[in-house]
Design a protein around this motif. Structure first.
Motif, PDB file in Angstrom:
ATOM      1  N   MET A   1      12.898 -12.072 -11.977  1.00 36.93           N
ATOM      2  CA  MET A   1      12.801 -10.844 -11.028  1.00 36.93           C
ATOM      3  C   MET A   1      11.765 -10.439 -10.505  1.00 36.93           C
ATOM      4  O   MET A   1      11.504 -10.205  -9.054  1.00 36.93           O
ATOM      5  N   ILE A   2      10.511 -10.519 -11.268  1.00 36.32           N
ATOM      6  CA  ILE A   2       9.241 -10.042 -10.735  1.00 36.32           C
ATOM      7  C   ILE A   2       8.852 -10.843  -9.664  1.00 36.32           C
ATOM      8  O   ILE A   2       8.016 -10.520  -8.609  1.00 36.32           O
ATOM      9  N   GLU A   3       8.891 -12.258  -9.895  1.00 36.38           N
ATOM     10  CA  GLU A   3       8.552 -13.181  -9.301  1.00 36.38           C
ATOM     11  C   GLU A   3       9.145 -13.166  -7.600  1.00 36.38           C
ATOM     12  O   GLU A   3       8.507 -13.316  -6.535  1.00 36.38           O
ATOM     13  N   TRP A   4      10.585 -12.757  -7.566  1.00 39.60           N
ATOM     14  CA  TRP A   4      11.278 -12.606  -6.392  1.00 39.60           C
ATOM     15  C   TRP A   4      10.509 -11.398  -5.752  1.00 39.60           C
ATOM     16  O   TRP A   4      10.536 -11.488  -4.339  1.00 39.60           O
ATOM     17  N   LEU A   5      10.550 -10.433  -6.554  1.00 42.29           N
ATOM     18  CA  LEU A   5       9.708  -9.311  -5.608  1.00 42.29           C
ATOM     19  C   LEU A   5       8.279  -9.493  -5.073  1.00 42.29           C
ATOM     20  O   LEU A   5       7.888  -9.167  -4.303  1.00 42.29           O
ATOM     21  N   LEU A   6       7.579 -10.017  -5.808  1.00 39.04           N
ATOM     22  CA  LEU A   6       6.123 -10.676  -5.330  1.00 39.04           C
ATOM     23  C   LEU A   6       6.368 -11.445  -4.189  1.00 39.04           C
ATOM     24  O   LEU A   6       5.506 -11.118  -3.305  1.00 39.04           O
ATOM     25  N   ASP A   7       7.332 -12.340  -4.154  1.00 40.83           N
ATOM     26  CA  ASP A   7       7.514 -13.025  -2.992  1.00 40.83           C
ATOM     27  C   ASP A   7       7.836 -12.525  -1.702  1.00 40.83           C
ATOM     28  O   ASP A   7       7.375 -12.814  -0.771  1.00 40.83           O
ATOM     29  N   LEU A   8       8.805 -11.502  -2.053  1.00 41.81           N
ATOM     30  CA  LEU A   8       9.299 -10.722  -1.114  1.00 41.81           C
ATOM     31  C   LEU A   8       8.111  -9.770  -0.358  1.00 41.81           C
ATOM     32  O   LEU A   8       7.874  -9.653   0.721  1.00 41.81           O
ATOM     33  N   LEU A   9       7.357  -9.270  -1.196  1.00 38.50           N
ATOM     34  CA  LEU A   9       6.147  -8.461  -0.832  1.00 38.50           C
ATOM     35  C   LEU A   9       5.053  -9.396  -0.098  1.00 38.50           C
ATOM     36  O   LEU A   9       4.573  -8.781   0.781  1.00 38.50           O
ATOM     37  N   LEU A  10       4.750 -10.416  -0.571  1.00 39.88           N
ATOM     38  CA  LEU A  10       4.208 -11.418   0.187  1.00 39.88           C
ATOM     39  C   LEU A  10       4.616 -11.690   1.388  1.00 39.88           C
ATOM     40  O   LEU A  10       3.818 -11.628   2.774  1.00 39.88           O
ATOM     41  N   ALA A  11       6.133 -11.918   1.603  1.00 42.29           N
ATOM     42  CA  ALA A  11       6.478 -12.338   2.773  1.00 42.29           C
ATOM     43  C   ALA A  11       6.182 -11.063   3.960  1.00 42.29           C
ATOM     44  O   ALA A  11       6.135 -11.219   5.216  1.00 42.29           O
TER      45      ALA A  11
ATOM     46  N   CYS B   1      -0.111 -17.265  -0.851  1.00 45.18           N
ATOM     47  CA  CYS B   1       1.391 -17.984  -0.534  1.00 45.18           C
ATOM     48  C   CYS B   1       1.294 -19.368  -1.073  1.00 45.18           C
ATOM     49  O   CYS B   1       2.115 -19.877  -1.565  1.00 45.18           O
ATOM     50  N   TRP B   2       0.217 -20.296  -0.520  1.00 48.66           N
ATOM     51  CA  TRP B   2       0.168 -21.567  -0.987  1.00 48.66           C
ATOM     52  C   TRP B   2       0.028 -21.420  -2.687  1.00 48.66           C
ATOM     53  O   TRP B   2       0.481 -22.604  -3.260  1.00 48.66           O
ATOM     54  N   VAL B   3      -0.636 -20.650  -2.944  1.00 46.35           N
ATOM     55  CA  VAL B   3      -0.865 -20.822  -4.559  1.00 46.35           C
ATOM     56  C   VAL B   3       0.430 -20.410  -5.098  1.00 46.35           C
ATOM     57  O   VAL B   3       0.862 -21.341  -6.069  1.00 46.35           O
ATOM     58  N   ARG B   4       1.390 -19.535  -4.704  1.00 49.34           N
ATOM     59  CA  ARG B   4       2.665 -19.392  -5.001  1.00 49.34           C
ATOM     60  C   ARG B   4       3.459 -20.388  -4.978  1.00 49.34           C
ATOM     61  O   ARG B   4       4.494 -20.679  -5.861  1.00 49.34           O
ATOM     62  N   LEU B   5       3.233 -21.485  -3.964  1.00 55.18           N
ATOM     63  CA  LEU B   5       3.946 -22.678  -3.808  1.00 55.18           C
ATOM     64  C   LEU B   5       3.488 -23.658  -4.536  1.00 55.18           C
ATOM     65  O   LEU B   5       3.996 -24.742  -4.241  1.00 55.18           O
ATOM     66  N   GLN B   6       2.536 -23.395  -5.502  1.00 49.54           N
ATOM     67  CA  GLN B   6       1.903 -24.549  -6.378  1.00 49.54           C
ATOM     68  C   GLN B   6       1.211 -25.478  -5.306  1.00 49.54           C
ATOM     69  O   GLN B   6       1.343 -27.035  -5.630  1.00 49.54           O
ATOM     70  N   ALA B   7       0.525 -25.057  -4.473  1.00 45.61           N
ATOM     71  CA  ALA B   7      -0.333 -26.061  -3.591  1.00 45.61           C
ATOM     72  C   ALA B   7      -1.771 -25.680  -3.667  1.00 45.61           C
ATOM     73  O   ALA B   7      -1.851 -24.972  -2.387  1.00 45.61           O
TER      74      ALA B   7
END
Length: 92
Positions: free
Chosen positions: A1-11, A44-50
Motif C-alpha cells: 500500500m505504501i509503495e503504491w502511494l509513493l508511486d502515485l506521489l512520484l507520478a 522513478c528509474w530506481v523504483r523501476l529497478q533500473a
C-alpha cells in the motif's frame, strides 16, 4: 500500500514539475524545475529497478543538461541587456 502511494506521489510530482517547467515565464525558474524533473525521473528509474538508467538520468538529464541550460540562460540574459543593441548598430 505504501509503495503504491509513493508511486502515485512520484507520478504527480513528475506531471506537476513538467507542467511547471513548460508554463514558467521565467527561464531560470524553468531550468531549475527541469533539473528537479530530471532528479525525480531518476528516482522513478530506481523504483523501476533500473539503477543504470537512474544514474544516466541523474548525470546527463539533471546534471549536464541542467548546467548547459543554466549557462545558456545566463548568456541569453547578458545578450538581452547590452549585446543586441551593439549587434543592431553593427548591422547598420
Amino acid at each position: 500500500m505504501i509503495e503504491w502511494l509513493l508511486d502515485l506521489l512520484l507520478a504527480l510530482a513528475l506531471v506537476s514539475t513538467a507542467a511547471a517547467a513548460l508554463l514558467s515565464r521565467d527561464l531560470f525558474r524553468a531550468v531549475v524545475v527541469f533539473i528537479a524533473f530530471g532528479l525525480l525521473m531518476a528516482v522513478c528509474w530506481v523504483r523501476l529497478q533500473a539503477p543504470d538508467l537512474a544514474l544516466a538520468e541523474a548525470a546527463i538529464g539533471a546534471g549536464l543538461t541542467g548546467v548547459l541550460l543554466l549557462d545558456a540562460v545566463s548568456h541569453f540574459r547578458r545578450g538581452n541587456s547590452h549585446g543586441l543593441e551593439s549587434q543592431a548598430e553593427e548591422e547598420n
